[in-house]
Design an enzyme around this catalytic site. Structure first.
Site, PDB file in Angstrom:
ATOM      1  N   GLU A 365       6.796   3.624  -5.316  1.00 17.46           N
ATOM      2  CA  GLU A 365       6.203   4.672  -6.045  1.00 17.46           C
ATOM      3  C   GLU A 365       4.811   4.757  -5.485  1.00 17.46           C
ATOM      4  OE1 GLU A 365       7.933   6.974  -7.982  1.00 17.46           O
ATOM      5  OE2 GLU A 365       9.648   5.820  -8.432  1.00 17.46           O
TER       6      GLU A 365
HETATM    7  C1  LIG Z   1      13.041  -3.211  -3.702  1.00 17.32           C
HETATM    8  C2  LIG Z   1      12.634  -1.939  -3.228  1.00 17.32           C
HETATM    9  C3  LIG Z   1      13.258  -0.918  -3.739  1.00 17.32           C
HETATM   10  C4  LIG Z   1      12.832   0.569  -2.997  1.00 17.32           C
HETATM   11  N1  LIG Z   1      13.777   1.514  -3.399  1.00 17.32           N
HETATM   12  C5  LIG Z   1      13.210   2.765  -2.787  1.00 17.32           C
HETATM   13  C6  LIG Z   1      14.075   3.902  -3.178  1.00 17.32           C
HETATM   14  O1  LIG Z   1      14.839   3.970  -3.962  1.00 17.32           O
HETATM   15  N2  LIG Z   1      13.684   5.025  -2.229  1.00 17.32           N
HETATM   16  C7  LIG Z   1      12.910   5.015  -1.301  1.00 17.32           C
HETATM   17  O2  LIG Z   1      12.864   6.106  -0.772  1.00 17.32           O
HETATM   18  N3  LIG Z   1      12.097   4.026  -0.893  1.00 17.32           N
HETATM   19  C8  LIG Z   1      12.244   2.866  -1.649  1.00 17.32           C
HETATM   20  N4  LIG Z   1      11.575   1.883  -1.494  1.00 17.32           N
HETATM   21  C9  LIG Z   1      10.670   1.820  -0.346  1.00 17.32           C
HETATM   22  C10 LIG Z   1       9.281   1.926  -1.032  1.00 17.32           C
HETATM   23  O3  LIG Z   1       8.952   3.033  -1.507  1.00 17.32           O
HETATM   24  C11 LIG Z   1       8.238   1.908   0.129  1.00 17.32           C
HETATM   25  O4  LIG Z   1       8.375   0.334   0.750  1.00 17.32           O
HETATM   26  C12 LIG Z   1       6.819   2.121   0.017  1.00 17.32           C
HETATM   27  O5  LIG Z   1       6.647   3.496   0.078  1.00 17.32           O
HETATM   28  C13 LIG Z   1       5.864   1.582   1.067  1.00 17.32           C
HETATM   29  O6  LIG Z   1       6.421   2.277   2.433  1.00 17.32           O
HETATM   30  P1  LIG Z   1       6.431   0.915   3.514  1.00 17.32           P
HETATM   31  O7  LIG Z   1       7.138  -0.143   3.147  1.00 17.32           O
HETATM   32  O8  LIG Z   1       7.000   1.724   4.903  1.00 17.32           O
HETATM   33  O9  LIG Z   1       4.936   0.631   3.826  1.00 17.32           O
HETATM   34  P2  LIG Z   1       4.050   1.218   4.829  1.00 17.32           P
HETATM   35  O10 LIG Z   1       3.757   2.637   4.670  1.00 17.32           O
HETATM   36  O11 LIG Z   1       4.262   0.727   6.289  1.00 17.32           O
HETATM   37  O12 LIG Z   1       2.413   0.644   4.376  1.00 17.32           O
HETATM   38  C14 LIG Z   1       2.228  -0.878   4.590  1.00 17.32           C
HETATM   39  C15 LIG Z   1       1.014  -1.171   4.034  1.00 17.32           C
HETATM   40  O13 LIG Z   1       0.002  -0.336   5.146  1.00 17.32           O
HETATM   41  C16 LIG Z   1      -1.003  -0.353   3.918  1.00 17.32           C
HETATM   42  N5  LIG Z   1      -1.296   1.429   4.036  1.00 17.32           N
HETATM   43  C17 LIG Z   1      -0.434   2.227   4.549  1.00 17.32           C
HETATM   44  N6  LIG Z   1      -0.790   3.525   4.234  1.00 17.32           N
HETATM   45  C18 LIG Z   1      -2.201   3.607   3.783  1.00 17.32           C
HETATM   46  C19 LIG Z   1      -3.232   4.335   3.438  1.00 17.32           C
HETATM   47  N7  LIG Z   1      -2.786   5.724   3.536  1.00 17.32           N
HETATM   48  N8  LIG Z   1      -4.172   4.050   2.667  1.00 17.32           N
HETATM   49  C20 LIG Z   1      -4.254   2.530   2.615  1.00 17.32           C
HETATM   50  N9  LIG Z   1      -3.463   1.678   2.839  1.00 17.32           N
HETATM   51  C21 LIG Z   1      -2.323   2.075   3.563  1.00 17.32           C
HETATM   52  C22 LIG Z   1      -0.823  -0.678   2.560  1.00 17.32           C
HETATM   53  O14 LIG Z   1      -1.315  -1.805   2.427  1.00 17.32           O
HETATM   54  C23 LIG Z   1       0.662  -0.731   2.579  1.00 17.32           C
HETATM   55  O15 LIG Z   1       1.072  -1.861   1.579  1.00 17.32           O
HETATM   56  C24 LIG Z   1      11.784   0.481  -2.106  1.00 17.32           C
HETATM   57  C25 LIG Z   1      11.118  -0.722  -1.878  1.00 17.32           C
HETATM   58  C26 LIG Z   1      11.590  -1.769  -2.183  1.00 17.32           C
HETATM   59  C27 LIG Z   1      11.046  -2.965  -1.659  1.00 17.32           C
END
Ligand SMILES: Cc1cc2nc3c(=O)[nH]c(=O)nc-3n(C[C@H](O)[C@H](O)[C@H](O)COP(=O)(O)OP(=O)(O)OC[C@H]3O[C@@H](n4cnc5c(N)ncnc54)[C@H](O)[C@@H]3O)c2cc1C
Length: 387
Positions: A365
């Site tokens: 979220e």
């Molecule tokens: C158990 C689990 C359940 C999930 N369920 C769902 C689901 O039902 N539906 C769904 O759509 N998604 C789901 N997700 C996905 C989750 O919403 C995403 O993992 C999350 O939005 C982060 O995206 P990412 O992993 O691609 O991280 P990235 O976008 O790659 O970011 C990685 C890191 O980079 C940094 N970062 C990135 N952007 C910025 C910024 N603008 N400013 C500062 N720092 C930044 C932060 O440190 C961040 O943690 C789930 C994830 C997990 C682990």
């Protein structure tokens, strides 16, 4: 008007949820966590008691709770299991809110009503392999062909794989237009060209079965588009405040669970001839947990209260509540494991599971780094508070 008291109805609901969590969830949570299994049988029992459906109105199969009552329920359940806490708010959160706000009457009858009643499970597919935080950079495409859209691409880390009957998901009509070309669709399991691939052996959130959604020339009937062409991001964003409220509630419940477990353990564990509760550094950890839980609870209830009053936008408050509550939960869980010493690593105690799950609450979220940036931007006048 500031009123910090729950109503009699809210207290009764809280007590009901507590009883259920203790009797029906606590005895099983370690096992289904170990098995990485979503306990469908428990969620069905919750549904029978009207615990799923959140704020979805009765006309659409939900219990029509106000946001504060729902928040109290999710928090209570999450003292034992954040995943069953999540089950209480999904129909009015990311999975169902878009349907309620943008769906046709037929879509609401077909998808929202059974979801809010707990007859079926649903999911939401937003995150893609190359765009998690940056939702607008989605690469999944939709092309209209006659009475159908043809979807190509994939989503990853999507909750509900293996149990959901359908997913609210998103694709762009034109990658160059990004979010402006995005559309929302309900994709049913069984649609041609749609496949799910589970992700196993996760660090945490183990009972929330996640996986990849794959669309290869996936054919989706036009009547399954939710909202107009180009409305995709609006459909996704309409649910974020409810989603963040749910995460904040789960984090408060988890932190309270850490406090409960730590107090119990510190009183009975004797080291150096006295209960560890006598050591001031243990007391300090307990005190920090109390401060964290109480401050996070008030920020979370304030968000729920604003939503109950019907404010249109509570973006700033939802970032503050989600960020603070999940930071508190992670710190509380880490300290709770410390207080438990080696036993913190044992499945016999809840706190190890709490620590793993608390980390993920900081990621879902909206990652906490982004919420921290948003809160800073609001304070500095770099971003307008929409309220
Ligand atoms: C158990 C689990 C359940 C999930 N369920 C769902 C689901 O039902 N539906 C769904 O759509 N998604 C789901 N997700 C996905 C989750 O919403 C995403 O993992 C999350 O939005 C982060 O995206 P990412 O992993 O691609 O991280 P990235 O976008 O790659 O970011 C990685 C890191 O980079 C940094 N970062 C990135 N952007 C910025 C910024 N603008 N400013 C500062 N720092 C930044 C932060 O440190 C961040 O943690 C789930 C994830 C997990 C682990």
């Amino acid at each position: 008007m500031i009123d910090f008291e729950l109503t009699d109805e809210q207290r009764a609901y809280q007590a009901l949820v507590r009883e259920f969590a203790e009797k029906e969830v606590r005895p099983h949570v370690a096992a289904y966590d170990r098995e990485e299994r979503y306990p469908v049988e428990i969620v069905r029992k919750m549904a029978a008691l009207g615990f799923v459906g959140g704020t979805v109105p009765e006309a659409y199969g939900g219990p029509g709770l106000d946001h504060l009552t729902m928040a109290v329920g999710i928090e209570e359940m999450s003292r034992v299991c954040v995943h069953m806490g999540s089950a209480m708010g999904r129909a009015s959160g990311l999975v169902g809110a878009g349907l309620l706000q943008f769906g046709t009457e037929e879509q609401k009858r077909k998808y929202l009503v059974p979801l809010a009643r707990g007859d079926v499970f649903g999911g939401t597919g937003v995150t893609e392999p190359h765009s998690g935080t940056d939702v607008a950079a989605m690469e999944t495409t939709a092309v209209r062909r006659g009475d159908e859209y043809v979807l190509n691409g994939s989503k990853i880390w999507i909750s509900g794989v293996g149990v959901a009957s359908w997913y609210l998901t998103f694709a762009t009509l034109d990658r160059a237009r990004g979010a402006k070309g995005a559309c929302a669709f309900v994709v049913e399991r069984g649609f041609p060209g749609f496949a799910e691939r589970p992700i196993r052996n996760k660090l945490a959130f183990r009972p929330t079965q996640v996986g990849e959604l794959v669309f290869e020339e996936c054919r989706v009937p036009v009547e399954n588009r939710v909202g107009a062409e180009g409305d995709g991001l609006r459909v996704a964003m309409c649910a974020v405040e409810n989603g963040r409220l749910s995460v904040a509630c789960r984090a408060v419940g988890l932190a309270q669970g850490c406090l409960d477990e730590s107090v119990r353990y510190a009183r009975q564990r004797v080291v150096g001839g006295q209960p560890i509760a006598r050591y001031q550094l243990v007391q300090a950890k307990i005190a920090d947990m109390v401060l964290g839980v109480e401050s996070a609870r008030y920020l979370t209830y304030r968000l729920a209260w604003l939503k109950t009053r019907g404010v249109k936008r509570a973006r700033r408050e939802s970032s503050i509540a989600k960020l603070h509550a999940t930071e508190v939960a992670f710190r509380a869980a880490a300290d709770a494991v410390q207080i438990h010493g080696a036993y913190g690593a044992s499945e016999e105690y809840q706190v190890g599971r709490f620590l793993r799950d608390a980390k993920i609450l900081q990621i879902v979220e909206g990652v906490n780094d982004v919420h921290r940036v948003l809160v800073g931007e609001y304070a500095l006048g770099l971003r307008e508070d929409p309220r």
